[in-house]
Design a protein around this motif. Structure first.
Motif, short mmCIF file in Angstrom:
data_model
loop_
_atom_site.label_atom_id
_atom_site.label_comp_id
_atom_site.label_asym_id
_atom_site.label_seq_id
_atom_site.Cartn_x
_atom_site.Cartn_y
_atom_site.Cartn_z
N PRO A 101 0.83 -1.20 0.00
CA PRO A 101 0.00 0.00 0.00
C PRO A 101 0.87 1.25 0.00
CG PRO A 101 -0.47 -1.39 1.92
CD PRO A 101 0.67 -2.00 1.20
N GLY A 128 -12.45 7.81 -5.45
CA GLY A 128 -12.19 6.97 -4.29
C GLY A 128 -12.72 7.59 -3.00
N ALA A 132 -15.83 6.15 -0.58
CA ALA A 132 -15.67 5.97 0.86
C ALA A 132 -16.60 6.86 1.66
CB ALA A 132 -14.21 6.25 1.25
N CYS A 134 -16.56 10.13 1.73
CA CYS A 134 -15.81 11.29 2.23
C CYS A 134 -16.13 12.50 1.36
CB CYS A 134 -14.31 10.97 2.20
SG CYS A 134 -13.29 12.24 2.95
N ALA A 143 -5.49 8.36 3.51
CA ALA A 143 -5.92 7.71 2.26
C ALA A 143 -4.76 6.90 1.73
CB ALA A 143 -6.36 8.75 1.23
N GLU A 146 -4.19 1.00 -2.36
CA GLU A 146 -3.97 -0.40 -2.03
C GLU A 146 -3.26 -1.11 -3.19
OE1 GLU A 146 -4.49 -1.37 0.91
OE2 GLU A 146 -5.98 0.01 1.72
N HIS A 150 -7.27 -0.01 -5.56
CA HIS A 150 -8.36 0.73 -4.92
C HIS A 150 -7.79 1.73 -3.92
CE1 HIS A 150 -11.60 -1.65 -6.65
NE2 HIS A 150 -10.81 -2.70 -6.46
N ILE A 151 -8.54 2.79 -3.71
CA ILE A 151 -8.14 3.82 -2.75
C ILE A 151 -8.99 3.67 -1.50
CG2 ILE A 151 -7.98 6.29 -2.30
CD1 ILE A 151 -7.58 6.64 -5.36
N SER A 152 -8.33 3.42 -0.37
CA SER A 152 -9.01 3.32 0.91
C SER A 152 -8.88 4.66 1.62
CB SER A 152 -8.38 2.23 1.78
OG SER A 152 -8.50 0.98 1.17
N VAL A 153 -10.00 5.14 2.14
CA VAL A 153 -10.01 6.44 2.83
C VAL A 153 -10.56 6.25 4.24
CG1 VAL A 153 -10.91 8.79 2.82
CG2 VAL A 153 -10.36 7.67 0.66
N ILE A 154 -9.82 6.75 5.21
CA ILE A 154 -10.30 6.78 6.59
C ILE A 154 -10.57 8.24 6.92
CG2 ILE A 154 -9.73 6.33 9.00
CD1 ILE A 154 -7.88 4.09 7.97
N ARG A 155 -11.82 8.50 7.28
CA ARG A 155 -12.22 9.87 7.60
C ARG A 155 -11.81 10.22 9.02
NH1 ARG A 155 -18.36 10.59 6.14
NH2 ARG A 155 -17.84 12.64 6.93
#
Length: 159
Positions: A101, A128, A132, A134, A143, A146, A150-155
């Motif tokens: 990642p 992305g 998510a 966002c 962000a 991966e 894919h793009i993982s986003v944590i707010r």
């Protein structure tokens, strides 16, 4: 009818051709970046079709027989299984084959140079974010691009 079942090349040459093309394509796809293995755009789909067509001759050479095609298919499937099996057991091989990642944003700041290096457009990054849930860059805690593209986003505040 007998010509259909007779090999025009030695079986071992078909095995070597299949293995060489598999390894070469795995390396080329891996070097092309994460975007290649993520969701396909129409351009990516065209590339995959053309890649398949371009290596077809290298796989079977002059051998157009049924057994020749089946030998190459078995080699490709076997190698794919072997790479998956070994990747699950050897972390170094997994990092080489699958990648790692990549952090693309933190605390509301998008790392545009990283996006550019990974061939991800700002529009793809924003898609992305939307996926998510966002609403804006300022809402991003972290962000990550991966290994699968894919793009993982944590707010912020979502722990």
């Amino acid at each position: 009818m007998s010509g259909l079942f007779e090999l025009e090349l030695p079986w071992w040459e078909l095995v070597l051709r299949g293995a060489a093309v598999y390894v070469a394509m795995l390396v080329l796809v891996r070097l092309s970046g994460k975007r290649t293995v993520g969701e396909f755009t129409p351009f990516d789909l065209v590339l995959v079709v053309l890649l398949g067509e371009s290596v077809g001759g290298a796989l079977i050479g002059e051998d157009m027989s049924l057994p020749g095609g089946l030998i190459v298919a078995a080699v490709l499937i076997g190698l794919n299984w072997l790479v998956g099996f070994l990747s699950a057991r050897l972390p170094l091989l997994d990092r080489i084959v699958e990648g790692q990642p990549v952090l693309v944003a933190r605390d509301g700041e998008v790392f545009r140079d990283v996006l550019r290096r990974e061939s991800i457009s700002m529009a793809e990054f924003e898609a992305g974010m939307r996926a998510a849930g966002c609403p804006g860059v300022d809402e991003i805690q972290v962000a990550v691009l991966e290994p699968n593209g894919h793009i993982s986003v944590i707010r912020r505040g979502s722990r």
